[in-house]
Design an enzyme around this catalytic site. Structure first.
Site, PDB file in Angstrom:
ATOM      1  N   ARG A  47       0.851  -1.201   0.000  1.00 60.27           N
ATOM      2  CA  ARG A  47       0.000   0.000   0.000  1.00 60.27           C
ATOM      3  C   ARG A  47       0.884   1.247   0.000  1.00 60.27           C
ATOM      4  O   ARG A  47       0.604   2.219  -0.676  1.00 60.27           O
ATOM      5  CB  ARG A  47      -0.959   0.016   1.191  1.00 60.27           C
ATOM      6  N   TYR A  99     -17.384  16.841 -13.227  1.00 62.97           N
ATOM      7  CA  TYR A  99     -17.863  15.460 -13.299  1.00 62.97           C
ATOM      8  C   TYR A  99     -18.865  15.161 -12.161  1.00 62.97           C
ATOM      9  O   TYR A  99     -18.638  15.546 -11.011  1.00 62.97           O
ATOM     10  CB  TYR A  99     -16.645  14.535 -13.207  1.00 62.97           C
ATOM     11  N   ASP A 171      -8.586  18.840 -13.167  1.00 63.53           N
ATOM     12  CA  ASP A 171      -8.911  17.494 -13.660  1.00 63.53           C
ATOM     13  C   ASP A 171      -8.752  17.550 -15.175  1.00 63.53           C
ATOM     14  O   ASP A 171      -9.543  18.184 -15.870  1.00 63.53           O
ATOM     15  CB  ASP A 171     -10.347  17.129 -13.252  1.00 63.53           C
ATOM     16  N   LYS A 196      -9.992   6.480 -18.516  1.00 61.96           N
ATOM     17  CA  LYS A 196     -10.337   7.013 -19.839  1.00 61.96           C
ATOM     18  C   LYS A 196      -9.123   6.910 -20.778  1.00 61.96           C
ATOM     19  O   LYS A 196      -8.699   5.816 -21.071  1.00 61.96           O
ATOM     20  CB  LYS A 196     -10.870   8.433 -19.689  1.00 61.96           C
TER      21      LYS A 196
END
Ligand SMILES: *Cc1c(COP(=O)(O)O)cnc(C)c1O
Length: 379
Positions: A47, A99, A171, A196
């Protein structure tokens, strides 16, 4: 290895294995050996760090021109980790058409934790400046908005942010570092839904954040490790692989989109086409000044007497699906699909009508895409 397209293919030179493998291995190890209890080792637990994920993170930092990159299990996880650098009582100015998932994260979570937000049209710097308060810490926006492709100037906002001692957070999912590098234009943090274009094949959900300064990087790293939504080594490898073909794909997405736009503009059934590559708009001017191209997403209005639902369902090659940025073309109706959470009134306020269609143009032969659109338009 200096030019951008070469960097996409070769990444960071690696010397962490003795096999001569040209690609970084997928390190499926959650833990790492300490030679001695007090040893300072580079990797101890996955992690906190994993060589495959770190390779991708270093690659993104280099492509965006930042101090450090971070890979998350989704775009929203990246946004969550970035917004978690703020504290209760802090205020952020945000874009009013960001978004939908980001809105939900803000409204349902960060507001509960006493972060304050004002949503404005970031295309208009006066609105942004008017929203700045004493406790404002950052301006957060998307360079090209969804689904109407409104373009915000990173330069202008970053300049304004500096004047008020605020962070600029961008973004940049729709553009990718191939078309624009916001950190070079003055932004402090750039975020991507790597689901994307960076991944590019509709087979991975992932998020990226890159910080310009080491100080910000430290804060984001603390959140990445502390909150824990890291990207798996397998998925880091898929994004790494996607990035190698980013230049080719973005060029093709962009040239295909331009051809589809010029087809749609000639159709009597189409009353308006939204695409930053159409000259004569402010969007075009900003995009031309600050980006290398206009990307692969466009939207258009169908004439009132046409049934938009029937149109998208009639398409054969172009898939009816949400998401964007992949090799295959995807189409959707924002009012009923991606933006269905907004009430009809809220939809209209941001320009989303029932006749609006969003098309994420893929890398197919454009003649096939145009033929499919033509048959669905009923020609
Ligand atoms: C898809 C998307 C997100 C969310 O990313 P996920 O990977 O789906 O979590 C954020 N911003 C933009 C602009 C997006 O298109």
């Amino acid at each position: 290895m200096t030019e951008f397209e070469t960097k996409l293919v070769h990444g960071i030179p690696q010397n962490d294995n003795q096999t001569g493998a040209v690609n970084v291995p997928v390190y499926n190890s959650s833990t790492y050996i300490f030679p001695k209890v007090a040893a300072k080792i580079r990797w101890d637990y996955a992690r906190s760090g994993n060589p495959t994920r770190n390779y991708l993170e270093d690659q993104l930092a280099a492509l965006e021109g930042g101090a450090q990159g971070f890979a998350f299990s989704s775009g929203l996880a990246a946004i969550h980790a970035v917004l978690s650098i703020f504290s209760p009582g802090d205020h952020l100015v945000i874009g009013n058409t960001i978004y939908g998932g980001t809105f939900r994260l803000i409204n349902q979570f960060f507001k509960r934790w006493q972060l304050e937000f004002t949503a404005v049209d970031t295309q208009d710097p006066r609105q942004v400046e008017a929203a700045v308060q004493e406790n404002t810490k950052a301006i957060y926006f998307e360079t090209f908005t969804n689904p109407l492709l409104k373009v915000t100037s990173v330069k202008q906002i970053a300049q304004l942010a500096r004047k008020h001692n605020l962070l600029t957070i961008v973004d940049n999912t729709f553009l990718t570092p191939y078309l624009q590098q916001p950190l070079a234009l003055g932004a402090d943090i750039v975020i991507h839904s790597a689901t994307k274009y960076l991944g590019g094949h509709s087979d991975t959900v992932a998020g990226i954040a890159v910080a310009k300064s080491a100080t910000l990087a430290q804060q984001i790293y603390f959140n990445q490790n502390g909150i824990g939504a890291v990207l798996s080594p397998e998925n880091a490898n898929l994004i790494r692989r996607g990035i190698q073909t980013l230049a080719l794909r973005m060029e093709k997405h962009t040239s295909n989109a331009a051809k589809v736009v010029s087809f749609l503009q000639k159709q009597a059934q189409v009353t308006h086409v939204y695409y930053p590559g159409i000259p004569g708009t402010r969007d075009y001017e900003i995009a031309t000044a600050e980006a290398k191209g206009y990307g692969g997403v466009l939207s258009f209005e169908l004439r009132q007497d046409l049934d938009a639902q029937r149109f998208v369902e009639k398409l054969k090659l172009i898939k009816l699906a949400v998401s964007l940025g992949a090799v295959e073309s995807l189409i959707e109706l924002p009012a009923k699909m991606t933006h269905a959470e907004l009430s009809p009134k809220e939809q209209l306020a941001v320009g989303i009508t029932p006749q609006l269609v969003r098309l994420a143009v893929g890398i197919e032969d454009p003649r096939d895409l145009i033929a499919d659109l033509a048959q669905a338009l009923g020609e």
